[in-house]
Motif scaffolding. Structure first.
Motif, PDB file in Angstrom:
ATOM      1  N   MET A 157       0.802  -1.227   0.000  1.00  0.00           N
ATOM      2  CA  MET A 157       0.000   0.000   0.000  1.00  0.00           C
ATOM      3  C   MET A 157       0.831   1.271   0.000  1.00  0.00           C
ATOM      4  N   ALA A 192     -15.844  -3.649  -5.134  1.00  0.00           N
ATOM      5  CA  ALA A 192     -16.407  -2.629  -4.234  1.00  0.00           C
ATOM      6  C   ALA A 192     -17.913  -2.793  -4.097  1.00  0.00           C
ATOM      7  N   GLY A 193     -18.511  -3.663  -4.911  1.00  0.00           N
ATOM      8  CA  GLY A 193     -19.916  -3.977  -4.702  1.00  0.00           C
ATOM      9  C   GLY A 193     -20.840  -3.718  -5.866  1.00  0.00           C
ATOM     10  N   THR A 199     -22.257   1.795  -3.844  1.00  0.00           N
ATOM     11  CA  THR A 199     -22.639   1.541  -2.457  1.00  0.00           C
ATOM     12  C   THR A 199     -24.077   1.041  -2.366  1.00  0.00           C
ATOM     13  N   VAL A 250     -10.629  13.791  -0.032  1.00  0.00           N
ATOM     14  CA  VAL A 250     -12.085  13.724   0.084  1.00  0.00           C
ATOM     15  C   VAL A 250     -12.388  13.828   1.562  1.00  0.00           C
ATOM     16  N   ALA A 305     -13.734   3.655  -7.062  1.00  0.00           N
ATOM     17  CA  ALA A 305     -13.876   2.408  -6.311  1.00  0.00           C
ATOM     18  C   ALA A 305     -12.701   2.062  -5.404  1.00  0.00           C
ATOM     19  N   GLN A 306     -11.491   2.090  -5.938  1.00  0.00           N
ATOM     20  CA  GLN A 306     -10.402   1.499  -5.165  1.00  0.00           C
ATOM     21  C   GLN A 306      -9.711   2.478  -4.217  1.00  0.00           C
ATOM     22  N   HIS A 307      -9.749   3.753  -4.554  1.00  0.00           N
ATOM     23  CA  HIS A 307      -9.288   4.815  -3.640  1.00  0.00           C
ATOM     24  C   HIS A 307      -7.795   4.833  -3.366  1.00  0.00           C
ATOM     25  N   GLU A 308      -6.988   4.427  -4.327  1.00  0.00           N
ATOM     26  CA  GLU A 308      -5.547   4.622  -4.158  1.00  0.00           C
ATOM     27  C   GLU A 308      -5.111   5.744  -5.092  1.00  0.00           C
ATOM     28  N   TYR A 309      -5.540   6.930  -4.766  1.00  0.00           N
ATOM     29  CA  TYR A 309      -5.192   8.116  -5.556  1.00  0.00           C
ATOM     30  C   TYR A 309      -4.237   8.981  -4.746  1.00  0.00           C
ATOM     31  N   LEU A 362       0.524   4.181  -2.933  1.00  0.00           N
ATOM     32  CA  LEU A 362       0.178   5.569  -2.626  1.00  0.00           C
ATOM     33  C   LEU A 362       1.393   6.488  -2.740  1.00  0.00           C
ATOM     34  N   GLU A 365     -19.813   6.354  -6.780  1.00  0.00           N
ATOM     35  CA  GLU A 365     -19.787   5.728  -5.455  1.00  0.00           C
ATOM     36  C   GLU A 365     -21.197   5.464  -4.945  1.00  0.00           C
TER      37      GLU A 365
END
Lengths: 129, 544
Positions: free
Chosen positions: B98, B227-228, B433, B541, B185-189, B102, B429
Motif C-alpha cells: 500500500m 467494491a460492490g 454503495t 475527500v 472504487a479502489q481509492h488509491e489516488y 500511494l 460511489e
C-alpha cells in the motif's frame, strides 16, 4: 438518546465497501453516524471522536495492519482522556483477537460478521457508556 | 458490399490462424467443430466480437496464466516469480504494497505496519532490479498493478531494463495505470483527477511511440465489482473509463488506431456463472460498436476488447476456506467460456491473507485442469446460442448502455468530462454503495446464500491463516532503503528532482524522460511523488 458512532478508516487501506455498508446499516438502525473518510491518522480519529462526542468508535481495517494501528488509536483516545469504546472490523484472524482485546478493544468483527450482530453490539455498548 | 455469409468470412479468417488445420474430438471420439451456429449469425473474430476476438479462440492461443504475486521485499517476491515460472505460469504480475501504491516510501511514518504486507515494497530502481533478477524481460511479459504512481514505477522499470541491456522496444507487458477507477472504487489516488490524467497521457504517449509490445493501460472493472457494483455497472463504468482514455489520447494528438489496439481491460470473474459469461460477451459487443461507430476507429484491433480476468476476491469466505477451491474453479471456467485472454485464479486462503506458495500453486493448477483436461478450449464461445445466455447478454447490454448514455449526457458529449463530473458529484460511489448494500441485506435476510457463512454453517474453527510474511519485512526494507540513501549521489538526486519539478510545471511536457533520469539517480518513489505533489497538489475527500 440517539447513539452516535464514528466509523473510521485509519492508515493507507482504501477498501471501503465494508465501512460504507456498516455506516448505512447503523443509520438504518436509527444511529447518528459520522464517517471520517479514508487515510486518517490515529490522532485525527481520536480528535474527531472527541469533537463529535460519539458513544462508540468503529475502525475498519482490511489491510492486515490492525495490530499496528489499533493500539495507536486507543493510545490517542487515552491521550485525550476519552473513555470511548473502540470496536474493530476487518480481516482479523482469531489469534489476533485476544491481542486486540488486551490492547483495549471492546469487540471485534471478522469476515462474514452479521450486520444485525454489529448493530446490536454497538447499541448495547452505547447504553453502557 | 461483402455478400458472403458470416460463416464464409469466419472460415477464411479461421484458416489463416495457427488452428486452421487442427482437428478436435471429445473424450469419446466425436468430432468437435471450432465454432457452432447459423451461417448468418455472429462469429468469433468478426465484428462486433460478441463471440470472442479471435476466429479460433483458444485453438490458436490459450489464455495467459498470469498469476499475481508480491509480498515483503523485492528478493522475496523475485523468488515467488521464479516459482511461478517454474510451475508453468506464462506471465508474471506484480502486486505492490500500500505505501508503494500511494507513492509513500517504506521509511515514511505513514507506512508503519503496511510495508511489504499487501504486496512487495518498492522504493528505488534497485528494488526493481532485484524484483526481476534472472527473468528475461524481453521474453516473459510482466504486468504492473499500479495506478497513482504508475508513471514513476513504469519509468523505473524501463530504466532498469535498459540498464540491463533490454531495449524498451523489446519490453512486453501491461501497466494498469487506470486512475479513474481509483476515484470511483479502489481509492488509491494521490493527485486530483486532472493532473493524474496528465501522467496517464504521458505514459500512453511514451509507450505508443516507443514500446510497440507494451500495453500502457489496463482499464479495470475488477475493483469496481469488488467494491460492490452489479455486473452491468462493472461493464458500463469500465467501458466509460476506457472511452475517457480514448478521448484523452486523442486530445494528446495520437491517432486512435495507433493506441487503441494496445488498450486492454481487466474484469472480475464472479460467482454468478451465466451472468459473468454474458458480461464478457456484452462488453466486447459494446466496445466494438462504440469504437467503430462513435469514435471512428478503423483498425479492427481497435474494436477488439482484450481482457484479463481475476476470480472474485469478495466471493472467498474466511469460514470453511477449503470451499473456496470450488468457487475459484467455477469463476475461472466462466472467464474461459467468456473468452478471456489472460486469467489469475485466487488461492483458497486469500480471504485471510496473501496466498501461501502451496495455495497459489493449486490456483494455477486449477487453470491448467481447465485448459488441458476439460476440452472446453476446443470450441469458441460454446455458450453462444443458448437462449438464456443470449438473452442475458442483450439485457446487460441494455442496462450498461443506459448507464453509458447517462454519463455521456453528463459530459455533454464527452465521456471524459462525464466521468470526471460523476467522480466529482459522487455518482459512481452512490451507485456502487447502493448495490453493495442491497447485496449485504439479501445475505442478511437469507435471500442470497453463502455456503459456510449464512447456510451450512458448522462448528469447525476458522483455521489460522497460513501467513507467509516473515515478520520483519518492514525492517529489512527500511534497511535496504537506508543503504541506497547512504550510497547514492545526493546532488544527482536533487538535480533530477528539480528537473522533474520544472518539467511538471509545463503541462505540455511529457514527464517520462525526467522520471527515468530521477530513477537512475536513485530517487525514491516517495521523492518523485512528493516533487510532483508540489506542482499538482494532493487530492482529498473530506468526512461525510
Amino acid at each position: 438518546m440517539t447513539t452516535r458512532v464514528l466509523v473510521a478508516k485509519v492508515g493507507l487501506d482504501g477498501h471501503d465497501r465494508g465501512i460504507n455498508v456498516i455506516a448505512r446499516s447503523l443509520r438504518d438502525a436509527g444511529m447518528e453516524v459520522v464517517y471520517t473518510g479514508l487515510f486518517q491518522t490515529p490522532e485525527s480519529v481520536a480528535r474527531t471522536a472527541v469533537d463529535e462526542d460519539v458513544d462508540v468508535v468503529g475502525l475498519s481495517i482490511l489491510s492486515g495492519a490492525h495490530l499496528t494501528l489499533v493500539p495507536l488509536v486507543i493510545d490517542a483516545l487515552r491521550g485525550l482522556d476519552a473513555a470511548i469504546p473502540v470496536v474493530v472490523g476487518g480481516i482479523i484472524p482469531q489469534e489476533d483477537v485476544a491481542t486486540l482485546r488486551d490492547a483495549g478493544v471492546a469487540a471485534t468483527f471478522g469476515p462474514g460478521a452479521s450486520m444485525d450482530d454489529i448493530v446490536a453490539t454497538i447499541e448495547a455498548m452505547s447504553g453502557a457508556h | 458490399m461483402d455478400h458472403r455469409s458470416s460463416r464464409m468470412k469466419w472460415q477464411e479468417a479461421y484458416e489463416g490462424t495457427l488452428a486452421g488445420a487442427t482437428h478436435a474430438t471429445t473424450q469419446s471420439g466425436a468430432p468437435i467443430e471450432p465454432v457452432y451456429g447459423p451461417d448468418d449469425g455472429e462469429f468469433p473474430g468478426l465484428f462486433p466480437y460478441t463471440r470472442g476476438i479471435h476466429p479460433a479462440m483458444y485453438r490458436s492461443k490459450l489464455w495467459t496464466m498470469r498469476m499475481f504475486a508480491g509480498f515483503g521485499t523485492a528478493p522475496e517476491t523475485n523468488r515467488r516469480f521464479h516459482e511461478i515460472i517454474d510451475a508453468g505460469g506464462t506471465g508474471i504480475s506484480t502486486a505492490y504494497d500500500m505505501p508503494t501504491l500511494l507513492g509513500i516510501d517504506s521509511d515514511d511514518v505513514r507506512a508503519l505496519g503496511e510495508v511489504g504486507r499487501c504486496g512487495v515494497a518498492l522504493d528505488t530502481i534497485d528494488d526493481v532490479a532485484d524484483l526481476y533478477a534472472g527473468i528475461d524481460l524481453g521474453d516473459i511479459t510482466t504486468s504492473m498493478t499500479i495506478n497513482a504512481p504508475a508513471a514513476v514505477v513504469f519509468a523505473m522499470f524501463v530504466a532498469n531494463a535498459e540498464d540491463h541491456g533490454v531495449d524498451r522496444a523489446r519490453l512486453g507487458g501491461t501497466l494498469q495505470n487506470d486512475i479513474l477507477k481509483e476515484y470511483q472504487a479502489q481509492h488509491e489516488y494521490v493527485f486530483a483527477p486532472r493532473p493524474s490524467l496528465r501522467l496517464v497521457r504521458d505514459t500512453v504517449v511514451f509507450a505508443t511511440r516507443e514500446m510497440p509490445r507494451w500495453h500502457p493501460l489496463s482499464v479495470s472493472g475488477y475493483h469496481i465489482r469488488e467494491a460492490g457494483s452489479t455486473a452491468a455497472q462493472e461493464v458500463a463504468f469500465t467501458l466509460a473509463n476506457g472511452f475517457a482514455y480514448v478521448e484523452l489520447a486523442r486530445h494528446a494528438g495520437l491517432a486512435i488506431d495507433s493506441y487503441a489496439p494496445k488498450m486492454s481491460f481487466f474484469f472480475n470473474a464472479h460467482i454468478d456463472f451465466f451472468e459473468e459469461v454474458a458480461k464478457y460477451r456484452c462488453a466486447r459487443r459494446l466496445w466494438a460498436t462504440w469504437m467503430r461507430d462513435f469514435y471512428g476507429a478503423r483498425d479492427e484491433r481497435s474494436w477488439q476488447l482484450r481482457f484479463h480476468a481475476q476470480t472474485a476476491g469478495v466471493s472467498l469466505t474466511a469460514q470453511q476456506p477449503d470451499n473456496n477451491h470450488a468457487r475459484t474453479a467455477v469463476e475461472a471456467l466462466a472467464a474461459v467460456l467468456g473468452g478471456a485472454q489472460s486469467l489469475h485464479t485466487n488461492a483458497f486462503d486469500e480471504a485471510w491473507s496473501l496466498p501461501s506458495a502451496d495455495a497459489a500453486r493449486v490456483a494455477l493448477r486449477t487453470q491448467q485442469v481447465i485448459a488441458f483436461e476439460t476440452n472446453v478450449t476446443q470450441v469458441a464461445d460454446p455458450l453462444g446460442g443458448s437462449w438464456f445466455v443470449e438473452s442475458l447478454t442483450d439485457q446487460l447490454q441494455r442496462d450498461a448502455g443506459q448507464l453509458l448514455e447517462e454519463l455521456m449526457e453528463l459530459g455533454h458529449g464527452s465521456m471524459l468530462e462525464g466521468c470526471l463530473a460523476a467522480i466529482d458529484n459522487g455518482w459512481f460511489e452512490a451507485h456502487i454503495t447502493d448495490a453493495a448494500y442491497a447485496h449485504q441485506r439479501a445475505v442478511q435476510a437469507g435471500e442470497r446464500l453463502i455456503v459456510g457463512v449464512n447456510s451450512f454453517v458448522d462448528d469447525s474453527p476458522a483455521p489460522a491463516p497460513a501467513n507467509q510474511m516473515s515478520g520483519d519485512g518492514d525492517a529489512r526494507q527500511v534497511e535496504r532503503l537506508a543503504k541506497v540513501r547512504r550510497e547514492r549521489d545526493s546532488d544527482a538526486v536533487a538535480r533530477t528532482l528539480l528537473e522533474l519539478r520544472d518539467a511538471a510545471l509545463d503541462p505540455e511536457v511529457n514527464l517520462m524522460s525526467s522520471l527515468m533520469a530521477a530513477s537512475r539517480a536513485r530517487a525514491t518513489v516517495g521523492e518523485m511523488m512528493t516533487t510532483l505533489a508540489e506542482v499538482f497538489g494532493r487530492y482529498q475527500v473530506g468526512a461525510r
